[in-house]
Design an enzyme around this catalytic site. Structure first.
Site, short mmCIF file in Angstrom:
data_model
loop_
_atom_site.label_atom_id
_atom_site.label_comp_id
_atom_site.label_asym_id
_atom_site.label_seq_id
_atom_site.Cartn_x
_atom_site.Cartn_y
_atom_site.Cartn_z
N LYS A 150 5.68 -8.35 30.89
CA LYS A 150 5.53 -8.49 29.45
C LYS A 150 5.92 -7.18 28.65
O LYS A 150 5.61 -6.01 29.28
CB LYS A 150 3.68 -8.71 29.16
CG LYS A 150 3.55 -8.78 27.78
CD LYS A 150 2.08 -9.34 27.50
CE LYS A 150 1.72 -9.78 26.08
NZ LYS A 150 0.56 -10.33 26.10
N GLU A 164 -13.04 -20.52 25.23
CA GLU A 164 -13.93 -20.49 24.30
C GLU A 164 -15.03 -21.54 24.57
O GLU A 164 -16.35 -21.45 24.17
CB GLU A 164 -13.34 -21.14 22.85
CG GLU A 164 -12.54 -19.53 22.53
CD GLU A 164 -11.28 -19.45 22.87
OE1 GLU A 164 -10.78 -20.49 23.55
OE2 GLU A 164 -10.69 -18.72 22.50
N ARG A 214 -12.80 -24.11 19.03
CA ARG A 214 -12.44 -24.57 20.12
C ARG A 214 -13.80 -24.73 21.06
O ARG A 214 -14.01 -25.76 21.65
CB ARG A 214 -11.77 -23.75 21.13
CG ARG A 214 -10.33 -23.73 21.16
CD ARG A 214 -9.81 -24.80 21.75
NE ARG A 214 -8.31 -25.18 21.57
CZ ARG A 214 -7.36 -24.59 22.47
NH1 ARG A 214 -7.60 -23.51 23.09
NH2 ARG A 214 -6.01 -24.60 21.84
C1 LIG Z 1 -7.49 -20.62 21.76
C2 LIG Z 1 -7.15 -19.10 21.74
N1 LIG Z 1 -8.05 -18.17 22.20
C3 LIG Z 1 -7.37 -17.00 21.72
C4 LIG Z 1 -6.18 -16.63 21.39
C5 LIG Z 1 -5.47 -15.26 21.29
N2 LIG Z 1 -4.70 -15.01 22.31
C6 LIG Z 1 -3.37 -14.94 21.73
S1 LIG Z 1 -2.23 -14.68 22.95
C7 LIG Z 1 -3.36 -14.47 24.09
C8 LIG Z 1 -3.08 -14.21 25.20
C9 LIG Z 1 -2.13 -15.08 26.05
O1 LIG Z 1 -1.72 -14.67 27.37
P1 LIG Z 1 -0.51 -15.37 28.14
O2 LIG Z 1 -0.78 -16.97 27.78
O3 LIG Z 1 -0.58 -14.99 29.31
O4 LIG Z 1 0.71 -14.89 27.18
P2 LIG Z 1 1.60 -13.49 27.16
O5 LIG Z 1 1.00 -12.88 25.89
O6 LIG Z 1 1.07 -12.86 28.50
O7 LIG Z 1 2.87 -13.85 27.17
C10 LIG Z 1 -4.52 -14.78 23.46
C11 LIG Z 1 -5.96 -14.55 24.33
C12 LIG Z 1 -5.39 -17.67 21.14
N3 LIG Z 1 -4.09 -17.63 20.55
N4 LIG Z 1 -5.92 -18.81 21.14
#
Ligand SMILES: Cc1ncc(C[n+]2csc(CCOP(=O)(O)OP(=O)(O)O)c2C)c(N)n1
Ligand SMILES: CC(=O)[C@@H](O)[C@H](O)COP(=O)(O)O
Ligand SMILES: [Mg+2]
Length: 636
Positions: free
Chosen positions: A285, A371, A399
């Site tokens: 990342k 969640e 959620r």
């Molecule tokens: C249901 C939900 N909960 C929390 C979030 C907040 N959120 C956005 S991106 C993220 C992390 C995603 O991690 P990953 O899937 O590994 O993607 P990366 O950013 O590492 O590419 C979170 C927790 C969300 N978008 N949707």
């Protein structure tokens, strides 16, 4: 003679079809230029940077090999889609990202045919991809479906529901697991360590232990399948057994930045894959931008910045954020009450629980992007005698709604819901607006719901929630900074169901729920210049309602206006119901309720969104004049 400067490859690509004629070397060059363009664009707009930088090569390879938009790339969460947007005909608008009228910060069907499925909330991509793949089976839209899901999003239960179903259906569908060992913060859970072991070649013993942990992470219905997977670890080459046991062909792990691996692999799979196929790619990342690679959060989200140094350009803040006030207030309460525990669903920084965790590491739980689990885990801790504060953004709390109803409210368990980002959130747009929590919580029997009018009120509400043990209690507060009001050292315990008069006046009363109060007071100032002095009250509670206050305001004024930063069906609806039932409207009271409009409001700056929503001071003044003009006309 000096060589003619090469036209940048990116300048030769407007749509993915333009990539079909490029050599693999040119595709690698395209990826380099695409990364630079992404950094340049986001330095001007701000937004989500790290995730997109981590999928630049993946984006080029997928669009080069598959035939988009006929083949559908479905980006999970969608925050990593900026390179995808640049390659799919939107480079000319990429610098309008997240601005009013500009490109969305996530994928959006209405924005482009290359965005087959909208996103914003995580863990939805595999379900959508399986849906597309079955539609094709049944004669619907042709083309392959390729879900690109991160290791963080893979911890969402919905992702496992989809993996399980895809494995059962056995139809061709691709899942690219983008494993960068990051969520917004470092990922949590046994699945994360299991994935790490898949490419660190840890000895089987560790792997078996990690798989066991991963099994524990899986929802019950899949634990048997995963247990079998654990059995299959014996004597097997290190491989994604967990996914294979769920019915997937597992391929990987491969280096997600190496075009020489990605291109031939995707070409082979495109021509030969049958059934569900999971490709495990390992990425970084923030890749290729040192300030992002070196940041603890890999620049998950960033303000505008100087591309030369990475230095962010942030507006000076003159008041603590609501999030900060929540966190420091909870720490203050927890110093004196060792029953207080805190739960987040992968958003420790966003909810401020990273501060709480520093002080109380054993009493803080990050459950991953889960969640539903966060809510029922909190319910279990409440049933076990603890005082859980379940801190989840309003939009993400959606959620866990059935868990709130079924596991918390029906059992009257004292879970405290700290609802951050309540109301409009600005650049993240409609998918992240916290519009519905007032409605979906106040309709639950026994729920207590508060909204902070400012940060001092928030501190009181944390104290009140701490003290309240009769059943579930929720308090909401917005994204961003407070009003700068003076903060008490400790919160006071508020009387449940009681509001407060903020300013006395005549003829019209405005009853506010939440932070619109400051805009009401601004409108009152302006109205007083016209000889109109509204009474202003802060409801503090949407449930239970302060009947005495409301009926008194109705008795003593010609008109009553309520205002809340929530969709219709919330606070104002309950007040209207009370007024109807008590006959206040029969006696000629004119009642108006100001709520969010019944539309999904697109991304814009917060102030532009409030203007759109007609919930700013100007709209409040207009509402008062409107309801009183009718009265003035009648008096004449
Ligand atoms: C249901 C939900 N909960 C929390 C979030 C907040 N959120 C956005 S991106 C993220 C992390 C995603 O991690 P990953 O899937 O590994 O993607 P990366 O950013 O590492 O590419 C979170 C927790 C969300 N978008 N949707
Ligand atoms: C992509 C995503 O869902 C999160 O990064 C979200 O954008 C965070 O919102 P805040 O910026 O309000 O914390
Ligand atoms: Mg990740």
């Amino acid at each position: 003679m000096s060589a003619r400067p090469q036209t940048p490859t990116l300048d030769r690509v407007n749509l993915p079809t333009d990539m079909k004629t490029l050599s693999d070397r040119e595709l690698a060059q395209l990826a380099h230029e695409l990364r630079e363009e992404t950094i340049s664009a986001v330095s001007e707009t701000g937004g989500h940077l790290g995730a997109g930088l981590g999928v630049v090569e993946l984006t080029v390879a997928l669009h080069a090999v598959f035939d988009t938009p006929r083949d559908k790339i479905i980006w999970d969460v969608g925050h990593q889609c900026y390179p995808h947007k640049i390659l799919t005909g939107r480079r000319d608008r990429i610098r309008t990202l997240r601005m009013e009228g500009g490109l969305s910060g996530f994928t959006k069907r209405t924005e482009s045919s290359y965005d087959p499925f909208g996103a914003g909330h995580s863990s939805t991509s595999i379900s959508a991809a399986v849906g597309f793949s079955m539609a094709r089976e049944l004669g619907g839209d042709p083309g392959d479906a390729i879900a690109v899901i991160g290791d963080g999003a893979m911890t969402g239960g919905m992702a496992f529901e989809a993996l399980n179903h895809a494995g059962h259906l056995g139809k061709r569908v691709f899942v690219v697991l983008n494993d960068n060992e990051m969520s917004i913060s470092p990922p949590v859970g046994a699945l994360s360590s299991y994935l790490t072991r898949l490419y660190t070649g840890a000895p089987f013993q560790d792997l078996r232990a990690a798989a066991k942990g991963a099994v524990g992470l899986l929802p019950e219905p899949f634990q048997e399948g995963a247990r079998r997977a654990k059995e299959m670890l014996k004597g097997m080459a290190v491989g994604g057994t967990l996914f294979e046991e769920l019915g997937f062909n597992y391929v990987g792990p491969v280096d997600g930045h190496d075009m020489e691996q990605l291109l031939p692999l995707f070409r082979m799979l495109k021509s030969r894959a049958t059934g569900p196929t999971l490709i495990h790619v390992v990425t970084k990342k923030g890749k290729g931008f040192a300030p992002a690679e070196g940041a603890a959060d890999r620049r998950h989200a960033t303000a505008r910045f100087d591309p030369a140094t990475g230095q962010q350009i942030k507006a000076p803040s003159n008041a603590p954020s609501y999030t900060k006030v929540f966190a420091t207030s909870l720490i203050d309460e927890a110093e004196r009450d060792d029953k207080i525990v805190a739960v987040t669903a992968a958003m420790p920084e966003g909810t401020g629980l990273d501060l709480f965790a520093k002080r109380f590491p054993r009493r803080t739980f990050d459950v991953g992007i889960a969640e539903q689990h966060a809510v029922t885990f909190s319910a279990g801790m409440a049933a076990g005698g603890m005082k859980p504060f379940c801190a989840i953004y309003s939009t993400f709390l959606q959620r866990g709604y059935d868990q709130i109803v079924h596991d918390v409210a029906i059992q009257k368990l004292p879970v405290r819901f700290a609802i951050d980002r309540a109301g409009l959130v600005g650049q993240d747009g409609a998918t992240h607006a916290g519009s519905f929590d007032i409605g979906f919580l106040t309709n639950l029997p026994g729920m207590v719901m508060m909204a902070a009018a400012d940060e001092a009120e928030l501190r009181h509400m944390v104290a009140t929630a701490t003290a309240y043990d009769e059943g579930p209690i929720a308090f909401r507060y917005p994204r961003g900074e407070g009003t700068g009001v003076e903060l008490p050292e400790h919160g006071e315990i508020l009387e449940i169901g009681k509001g407060r008069i903020v300013a006395e006046g005549t003829r019209v009363a405005i009853l506010s729920f939440g932070t619109r109060l400051s805009h009401v007071m601004e409108a009152r100032e302006s109205l007083m210049a016209r000889g109109i002095t509204p009474t202003v009250a802060d409801a503090r509670f949407a449930k239970p309602l302060d009947r005495d206050l409301i009926l008194r305001l109705a008795r003593e004024h010609e008109a009553l206006i309520t205002i809340e930063e929530g969709a219709v069906g919330g606070f104002g609806s309950h007040v209207a119901h009370l007024l109807f039932e008590e006959g206040a409207l029969d006696r000629g009271l004119r009642y108006r309720s100001m709520v969010l409009p019944d539309i999904f409001i697109n991304h814009a700056s917060p102030s532009a969104m409030y203007a759109h929503a007609q919930l700013n001071a100007a709209a409040i003044e207009e509402k008062v004049l409107g309801v009183l003009d009718v009265a003035m006309a009648k008096r004449a």
